[in-house]
Design a protein around this motif. Structure first.
Motif, PDB file in Angstrom:
ATOM      1  N   PHE A 223       0.830  -1.211   0.000  1.00 49.32           N
ATOM      2  CA  PHE A 223       0.000   0.000   0.000  1.00 49.32           C
ATOM      3  C   PHE A 223       0.862   1.257   0.000  1.00 49.32           C
ATOM      4  O   PHE A 223       0.638   2.180  -0.784  1.00 49.32           O
ATOM      5  CB  PHE A 223      -0.936   0.005   1.211  1.00 49.32           C
ATOM      6  N   VAL A 224       1.874   1.311   0.869  1.00 46.46           N
ATOM      7  CA  VAL A 224       2.742   2.492   0.957  1.00 46.46           C
ATOM      8  C   VAL A 224       3.520   2.686  -0.344  1.00 46.46           C
ATOM      9  O   VAL A 224       3.657   3.814  -0.833  1.00 46.46           O
ATOM     10  CB  VAL A 224       3.694   2.379   2.174  1.00 46.46           C
TER      11      VAL A 224
ATOM     12  N   VAL B 202       2.667   1.707  -3.441  1.00 46.51           N
ATOM     13  CA  VAL B 202       1.750   2.167  -4.488  1.00 46.51           C
ATOM     14  C   VAL B 202       1.348   3.615  -4.231  1.00 46.51           C
ATOM     15  O   VAL B 202       1.292   4.430  -5.155  1.00 46.51           O
ATOM     16  CB  VAL B 202       0.515   1.233  -4.566  1.00 46.51           C
ATOM     17  N   TYR B 203       1.085   3.978  -2.988  1.00 47.64           N
ATOM     18  CA  TYR B 203       0.702   5.355  -2.650  1.00 47.64           C
ATOM     19  C   TYR B 203       1.841   6.336  -2.983  1.00 47.64           C
ATOM     20  O   TYR B 203       1.612   7.364  -3.619  1.00 47.64           O
ATOM     21  CB  TYR B 203       0.345   5.446  -1.162  1.00 47.64           C
ATOM     22  N   ASN B 204       3.058   6.030  -2.567  1.00 48.07           N
ATOM     23  CA  ASN B 204       4.190   6.927  -2.831  1.00 48.07           C
ATOM     24  C   ASN B 204       4.476   7.055  -4.319  1.00 48.07           C
ATOM     25  O   ASN B 204       4.663   8.168  -4.828  1.00 48.07           O
ATOM     26  CB  ASN B 204       5.447   6.444  -2.105  1.00 48.07           C
TER      27      ASN B 204
ATOM     28  N   GLY C 147       2.426   6.419  -6.778  1.00 48.55           N
ATOM     29  CA  GLY C 147       1.266   7.033  -7.427  1.00 48.55           C
ATOM     30  C   GLY C 147       1.231   8.542  -7.252  1.00 48.55           C
ATOM     31  O   GLY C 147       0.983   9.278  -8.203  1.00 48.55           O
ATOM     32  N   THR C 148       1.486   9.038  -6.051  1.00 49.34           N
ATOM     33  CA  THR C 148       1.478  10.491  -5.849  1.00 49.34           C
ATOM     34  C   THR C 148       2.659  11.135  -6.560  1.00 49.34           C
ATOM     35  O   THR C 148       2.521  12.228  -7.109  1.00 49.34           O
ATOM     36  CB  THR C 148       1.477  10.863  -4.355  1.00 49.34           C
ATOM     37  N   TYR C 149       3.812  10.495  -6.564  1.00 50.38           N
ATOM     38  CA  TYR C 149       4.946  11.048  -7.297  1.00 50.38           C
ATOM     39  C   TYR C 149       4.631  11.113  -8.786  1.00 50.38           C
ATOM     40  O   TYR C 149       4.911  12.113  -9.448  1.00 50.38           O
ATOM     41  CB  TYR C 149       6.208  10.225  -7.061  1.00 50.38           C
TER      42      TYR C 149
ATOM     43  N   TYR D 185       1.691  11.346 -10.142  1.00 49.24           N
ATOM     44  CA  TYR D 185       0.670  12.370 -10.366  1.00 49.24           C
ATOM     45  C   TYR D 185       1.292  13.754 -10.391  1.00 49.24           C
ATOM     46  O   TYR D 185       0.996  14.561 -11.261  1.00 49.24           O
ATOM     47  CB  TYR D 185      -0.396  12.293  -9.272  1.00 49.24           C
TER      48      TYR D 185
END
Length: 177
Positions: A24-25, A27-29, A31-33, A35
């Motif tokens: 999760f962490v 994919v989140y990191n 993904g935000t980078y 974006y």
């Protein structure tokens, strides 16, 4: 989480939880980078807010009766490591003709009273190359009238600031008598 007490789950369940949280962490990191900056799946882009490019928001532009120009400016984008440098201020007429102009030399000689900073630390002020501002700074700036110009407040419509990288920021002016 349990301190020195035994965990209320098996080693296999704990490992599954740890790997799930890691996935999760990650994919989140990523993904935000992706974006904000791209270059993970898509080509690099500046994103909705660029942490590398300074941005000035200007409002409340006024031409005062004595010929001074007052405006509020806020440095709301860019890197905190390097200050923004405004090297040119230009008053444009209705047909985009240059009516008044302050170059880097004139801007770097502005007195301290020309800056009414909103904050105690992040401030606008003069620098060797014009007006200097740190990230998050906000101030009301007053530019003096240019000597030997004959410009009436009614002929001025726009104030344009240009930074050291050539980007321009504008605000409409109103006449105060």
């Amino acid at each position: 989480m349990g301190g020195s007490l035994p965990l209320p789950q098996s080693d296999r369940a704990f490992r599954t939880l740890a790997l799930t949280l890691f996935a999760f962490v990650a994919v989140y990191n990523v993904g935000t980078y992706s974006y904000f900056s791209g270059s993970v799946v898509t080509p690099f882009h500046g994103g909705p807010v660029s942490p590398k490019t300074h941005h000035l928001t200007m409002r409340e532009g006024k031409v005062l009766a004595d010929g001074q120009v007052s405006f509020h400016v806020y440095l709301d984008g860019g890197t905190p490591e390097a200050p923004a440098h405004v090297v040119d201020a230009t008053l444009l007429g209705p047909d985009h003709t240059v009516n008044e102009h302050w170059d880097a030399s004139a801007l770097s000689k502005l007195p301290k009273r020309a800056f009414a900073n909103d904050f105690a630390y992040n401030r606008f002020g003069t620098g060797p190359y014009g007006i200097r501002a740190s990230m998050g700074a906000a101030a009301t700036v007053t530019l003096p009238p240019v000597p030997h110009t004959n410009v009436s407040p009614e002929t001025l419509t726009t104030l344009r600031l240009t930074d050291v990288d050539g980007r321009s920021f504008t605000t409409k002016l109103e006449s105060i008598r």
